[in-house]
Design a protein around this motif. Structure first.
Motif, short mmCIF file in Angstrom:
data_model
loop_
_atom_site.label_atom_id
_atom_site.label_comp_id
_atom_site.label_asym_id
_atom_site.label_seq_id
_atom_site.Cartn_x
_atom_site.Cartn_y
_atom_site.Cartn_z
N GLY A 1 -3.85 6.54 0.77
CA GLY A 1 -3.69 6.83 2.18
C GLY A 1 -4.59 5.91 2.98
N ILE A 2 -4.65 6.14 4.31
CA ILE A 2 -5.49 5.32 5.16
C ILE A 2 -6.95 5.43 4.71
CG2 ILE A 2 -6.31 4.95 7.51
CD1 ILE A 2 -3.70 6.05 8.54
N ASN A 3 -7.56 4.25 4.45
CA ASN A 3 -8.96 4.20 4.03
C ASN A 3 -9.22 4.93 2.71
OD1 ASN A 3 -10.45 2.47 5.55
ND2 ASN A 3 -11.53 4.03 6.73
N LEU A 4 -8.19 5.07 1.89
CA LEU A 4 -8.37 5.71 0.58
C LEU A 4 -7.66 4.88 -0.49
CD1 LEU A 4 -9.60 8.05 -0.98
CD2 LEU A 4 -7.50 9.35 -0.58
N PRO A 5 -8.22 3.73 -0.82
CA PRO A 5 -7.59 2.87 -1.82
C PRO A 5 -7.76 3.43 -3.23
CG PRO A 5 -9.73 1.99 -1.23
CD PRO A 5 -9.49 3.16 -0.31
N PHE A 6 -6.89 3.01 -4.15
CA PHE A 6 -7.11 3.30 -5.56
C PHE A 6 -8.45 2.69 -5.95
CE2 PHE A 6 -2.93 4.74 -5.45
CZ PHE A 6 -2.53 5.25 -6.69
N GLN A 7 -9.17 3.35 -6.86
CA GLN A 7 -10.51 2.89 -7.20
C GLN A 7 -10.95 3.41 -8.57
OE1 GLN A 7 -13.37 5.64 -4.63
NE2 GLN A 7 -11.46 5.18 -3.53
N ALA B 1 -2.44 -3.18 13.70
CA ALA B 1 -0.99 -3.07 13.55
C ALA B 1 -0.62 -1.92 12.63
CB ALA B 1 -0.43 -4.39 13.01
N MET B 2 -1.39 -1.72 11.57
CA MET B 2 -1.12 -0.63 10.65
C MET B 2 -1.34 0.72 11.31
SD MET B 2 -2.70 1.79 8.53
CE MET B 2 -4.37 1.18 8.26
N LEU B 3 -2.43 0.85 12.07
CA LEU B 3 -2.73 2.12 12.73
C LEU B 3 -1.66 2.49 13.75
CD1 LEU B 3 -6.61 1.90 13.27
CD2 LEU B 3 -5.35 3.20 11.53
N LYS B 4 -1.09 1.49 14.42
CA LYS B 4 -0.04 1.77 15.40
C LYS B 4 1.19 2.38 14.75
CE LYS B 4 -1.48 -1.60 18.86
NZ LYS B 4 -1.18 -2.87 19.57
#
Length: 333
Positions: free
Chosen positions: A176-182, A297-300
């Motif tokens: 999700g937003i600001n939650l990359p695989f890690q 652009a992504m947030l929009k």
């Protein structure tokens, strides 16, 4: 491994330059000489002096001395609130990846490299935290074309650039937003939920590359603030322009091309400066409140009103696909 003199001078390799900029820290704007010495001591494994001196914040990277494999990692900053240094995880992961490449020189599979790097980190039991991870390797070659294999876990980015244009791009992977695989190592009885993914969750891709191409690896601080076309136009100067430089000049270009020949090629002569410029322009976009960036652009798309960039650590590797023979002639070693 064969002695240096027995290496194939026509073998394609990645001749790599690195630059980074840590996000500004309002809490600690000054580092003493003792602290700076300790920081560099912890990064001796990077070997090259120009790499050791780089302060990438919570990011890290490696460049194997096989010149076949490179990688980046972005330590998750939230661990600092729990009393752990996010950079320690990313640096250890990249240190282990470099060590594996240089002790298993016939193995270039990027997923295998990351699996072993993360396995050693978990075995050592000295580091807590989490990080994204990306590894790219030249895995085989036929003539003057080779396969670049990439394993990308999280929201780092990778581009293949030819003639200053993007020809391939590795896909990212986020929950999700600001939650990359890690990748993560969590302390016992940790009271919070923590995302823990596997190297096997990486996006695995293969691209054909040729001599003169440019490979760009960057953490999200780069790719959330600069569009791929902008990155390619800048970083591509370290590669070879395969088409005539005169093709882009209206009318007069045809005359110049006829006079000087259709096979004109140009090479940028200062790769360090190019790489530093890529980082500088990403940082400028991150500090802007009005520019259109991939982040805004992504947030929009999610109906979130935001203009400008996103402040973060920015780490960039720019690698030119070249032959060992040409690299040696440019004093690479």
């Amino acid at each position: 491994m064969a002695p240096e003199t027995e290496r194939d001078p026509n073998e394609l390799i990645l001749q790599t330059w690195a630059s980074c900029k840590a996000r500004p820290n309002p809490v600690k704007l000054y580092r003493s000489d003792t602290e700076e010495k300790a920081r560099r001591e912890q990064l001796k494994w990077r070997k090259r002096i120009s790499f050791v001196e780089l302060d990438c914040g919570d990011d890290s990277f490696f460049v194997a001395n096989t010149y076949k494999s490179i990688g980046i990692a972005d330590g998750v900053a939230g661990w600092r609130d729990e009393g752990y240094d996010p950079s320690a995880f990313a640096n250890t992961l990249m240190k282990n990846a470099k060590h594996f490449c240089e002790t298993h020189r016939t193995i270039a599979n990027p997923e295998t490299i990351l699996i072993n790097a993360f396995g050693r980190l978990k075995h050592d039991k000295d580091v807590v935290g989490s990080s994204t991870a990306t590894c790219a390797s030249i895995v085989d070659q036929v003539g003057q074309e080779a396969t670049l294999a990439i394993a990308n876990l999280g929201n780092n980015g990778a581009l293949v650039v030819r003639n200053r244009e993007v020809v391939d791009r590795a896909h990212e992977k986020s929950h999700g937003i600001n939650l990359p695989f890690q990748l993560a190592v969590v302390p016992p009885n940790f009271p919070h939920d923590c995302q823990q993914d596997s190297v096997h969750d990486s996006v695995r891709e293969s691209f054909k590359v040729q001599e003169g191409d440019v490979v760009v690896l960057g953490t999200d601080g780069l790719f959330e603030n600069r569009f791929p076309s902008e990155i390619a136009a800048q970083a591509g100067w370290v590669g070879t322009v395969h088409k005539s430089a005169y093709d882009s000049i209206p009318l007069v270009g045809g005359v110049l091309k006829a006079a000087f020949g259709p096979d004109h090629r140009m090479e940028y002569t200062d790769p360090y400066r190019v790489t530093q410029r890529v980082v500088t322009e990403a940082f400028q976009a991150a500090t802007s409140r009005h520019s259109t960036t991939p982040w805004s652009a992504m947030l929009k798309q999610f109906d979130i009103d935001h203009e400008g960039g996103k402040m973060d650590d920015i780490t960039v590797l720019v690698a030119r696909v070249t032959t060992r023979g040409k690299a040696e002639r440019t004093s690479m070693w």
